[in-house]
Motif scaffolding. Structure first.
Motif, short mmCIF file in Angstrom:
data_model
loop_
_atom_site.label_atom_id
_atom_site.label_comp_id
_atom_site.label_asym_id
_atom_site.label_seq_id
_atom_site.Cartn_x
_atom_site.Cartn_y
_atom_site.Cartn_z
N MET A 67 37.97 18.19 11.64
CA MET A 67 38.23 16.62 10.64
C MET A 67 36.92 17.48 9.65
O MET A 67 37.94 17.17 7.90
CB MET A 67 37.19 15.97 11.83
CG MET A 67 37.17 14.83 10.29
SD MET A 67 36.56 13.16 12.06
CE MET A 67 34.70 13.94 12.58
N VAL A 68 36.24 17.76 8.87
CA VAL A 68 35.77 18.51 8.14
C VAL A 68 36.06 19.84 7.75
O VAL A 68 36.00 19.85 6.02
CB VAL A 68 33.53 18.85 8.57
CG1 VAL A 68 33.45 19.28 7.33
CG2 VAL A 68 32.90 17.52 8.82
N GLY A 69 36.35 20.18 8.27
CA GLY A 69 37.14 21.59 7.49
C GLY A 69 38.36 21.00 6.89
O GLY A 69 38.08 21.88 5.49
N ILE A 70 38.82 20.17 7.18
CA ILE A 70 40.29 20.24 6.39
C ILE A 70 40.25 19.02 5.42
O ILE A 70 40.85 19.41 4.41
CB ILE A 70 41.63 18.91 7.50
CG1 ILE A 70 41.94 19.61 8.25
CG2 ILE A 70 42.57 18.05 6.21
CD1 ILE A 70 42.71 18.64 9.39
N SER A 71 38.57 18.12 5.05
CA SER A 71 38.73 17.44 3.34
C SER A 71 37.97 18.11 2.62
O SER A 71 37.40 17.94 1.27
CB SER A 71 37.41 16.40 4.81
OG SER A 71 36.14 17.52 4.51
N VAL A 72 37.81 20.08 2.90
CA VAL A 72 36.89 20.68 1.84
C VAL A 72 37.94 20.75 0.60
O VAL A 72 37.73 20.70 -0.37
CB VAL A 72 36.30 22.08 2.75
CG1 VAL A 72 36.46 23.20 1.91
CG2 VAL A 72 35.84 22.16 3.66
N ASN A 73 39.30 20.83 1.11
CA ASN A 73 39.90 21.33 -0.25
C ASN A 73 40.04 20.15 -1.33
O ASN A 73 39.58 21.02 -2.55
CB ASN A 73 41.57 21.77 0.61
CG ASN A 73 41.88 22.44 -0.81
OD1 ASN A 73 41.76 23.29 -1.43
ND2 ASN A 73 43.72 21.92 -1.47
N ASP A 74 40.46 19.37 -0.45
CA ASP A 74 40.27 18.01 -1.59
C ASP A 74 38.65 17.41 -2.29
O ASP A 74 38.95 16.85 -3.27
CB ASP A 74 40.34 16.81 -0.99
CG ASP A 74 42.31 17.50 -0.67
OD1 ASP A 74 42.76 18.19 -1.47
OD2 ASP A 74 42.31 16.31 0.52
N THR A 75 38.29 17.63 -1.50
CA THR A 75 36.24 16.93 -2.34
C THR A 75 35.52 18.22 -2.14
O THR A 75 34.81 17.96 -3.58
CB THR A 75 35.82 16.35 -0.42
OG1 THR A 75 35.52 17.85 0.26
CG2 THR A 75 35.78 15.17 -0.68
N THR A 76 35.11 19.33 -1.15
CA THR A 76 34.22 20.19 -2.22
C THR A 76 34.18 21.56 -2.24
O THR A 76 33.59 22.44 -2.43
CB THR A 76 32.84 20.12 -0.39
OG1 THR A 76 33.46 20.78 0.20
CG2 THR A 76 32.41 19.05 -0.26
N LEU A 77 35.39 22.43 -2.28
CA LEU A 77 35.86 24.09 -2.53
C LEU A 77 35.42 24.04 -3.94
O LEU A 77 36.10 23.51 -5.10
CB LEU A 77 37.57 23.88 -2.02
CG LEU A 77 37.50 25.36 -2.39
CD1 LEU A 77 36.91 26.34 -1.32
CD2 LEU A 77 39.39 25.53 -2.32
N GLY A 78 34.75 25.27 -3.74
CA GLY A 78 34.03 25.26 -5.03
C GLY A 78 32.95 24.96 -6.13
O GLY A 78 32.46 25.23 -7.17
N THR A 79 33.16 23.65 -5.44
CA THR A 79 32.03 22.75 -6.27
C THR A 79 30.01 22.35 -5.15
O THR A 79 29.14 21.34 -5.98
CB THR A 79 32.35 20.99 -6.46
OG1 THR A 79 33.00 20.66 -5.24
CG2 THR A 79 34.05 21.32 -7.40
N ALA A 80 30.72 22.54 -4.04
CA ALA A 80 29.41 22.52 -3.01
C ALA A 80 28.43 23.49 -3.35
O ALA A 80 28.63 24.78 -3.78
CB ALA A 80 30.24 22.61 -1.80
N VAL A 81 27.36 22.92 -3.29
CA VAL A 81 25.84 24.04 -2.86
C VAL A 81 25.58 24.46 -2.20
O VAL A 81 25.79 25.23 -1.09
CB VAL A 81 24.49 23.22 -3.87
CG1 VAL A 81 23.74 23.65 -3.43
CG2 VAL A 81 25.23 23.16 -5.30
N ALA A 82 25.63 23.18 -0.79
CA ALA A 82 25.47 22.80 0.26
C ALA A 82 25.76 22.15 1.51
O ALA A 82 25.73 20.64 1.02
CB ALA A 82 23.47 23.82 0.83
N ASN A 83 26.05 22.39 2.88
CA ASN A 83 25.90 21.63 3.61
C ASN A 83 24.30 20.83 4.31
O ASN A 83 24.09 21.57 4.07
CB ASN A 83 27.16 21.43 4.60
CG ASN A 83 27.38 20.69 5.81
OD1 ASN A 83 27.97 19.32 5.20
ND2 ASN A 83 27.79 20.23 6.85
N LEU A 84 24.41 18.85 3.87
CA LEU A 84 23.20 19.16 4.41
C LEU A 84 22.92 18.07 5.54
O LEU A 84 21.78 18.25 6.27
CB LEU A 84 22.79 18.49 3.64
CG LEU A 84 22.23 18.92 1.62
CD1 LEU A 84 22.16 17.50 0.72
CD2 LEU A 84 21.82 20.18 2.23
N GLY A 85 24.14 18.50 6.06
CA GLY A 85 23.43 17.69 7.51
C GLY A 85 25.07 16.42 7.90
O GLY A 85 25.77 16.06 7.61
#
Length: 151
Positions: A67-85
């Protein structure tokens, strides 16, 4: 850049992710055995035949990761610093081998980082639905997300 910059997100923004995934026998067995989870509900078809489910159910940790993995491309790919929780992780209905999951994400909260002026903290609500439209998983996820670089 596939992900969204923190300063371009807005509370209430929704992502209906285009990637759908049919869960396979291999997904369930490989994930369950790789994580050393010997639970009969994931591995023992004969045992599960006598339960209310009638068949094995997919490992919920796999469902969460998918569920979280599928979301990455549209939301945080290349723009995230870290997952916090991850918070409020729920599995209201089981996932079975052969179920096709589709994922939706909503931005719940945005807060500028006090320690990093170039980033902010975003809280997402991720939800997974099976092919019948039943909610099978949800969680709130917080992450540290970069602002758009200044040109």
């Amino acid at each position: 850049m596939a992900g969204v910059w923190f300063d371009e997100m807005r509370v209430g923004q929704r992502f209906d992710h285009a990637i759908r995934r049919t869960v396979t026998e291999t997904d369930n067995v490989l994930f369950t055995t790789m994580t050393h989870n010997p639970a009969q509900l994931h591995l023992d078809e004969a045992y599960m035949a006598g339960t209310e489910f009638g068949t094995r159910i997919v490992n919920s940790c796999f469902t969460l990761g998918l569920m979280v993995g599928i979301s990455v491309n549209d939301t945080t790919l290349g723009t995230a610093v870290a997952n916090l929780g991850w918070d409020e992780v729920r599995f209201p209905k089981p996932v079975f081998v052969g179920d096709t999951l589709n994922i939706a994400t909503e931005v719940l909260e945005l807060r500028t980082s006090k320690s990093r002026p170039d980033a902010g903290i975003v809280t997402f609500l991720h939800q997974a639905f099976n092919q019948k439209g039943d909610l099978v998983a949800s969680c709130k996820r917080s992450g540290l997300q970069r602002n758009k670089p200044k040109s």
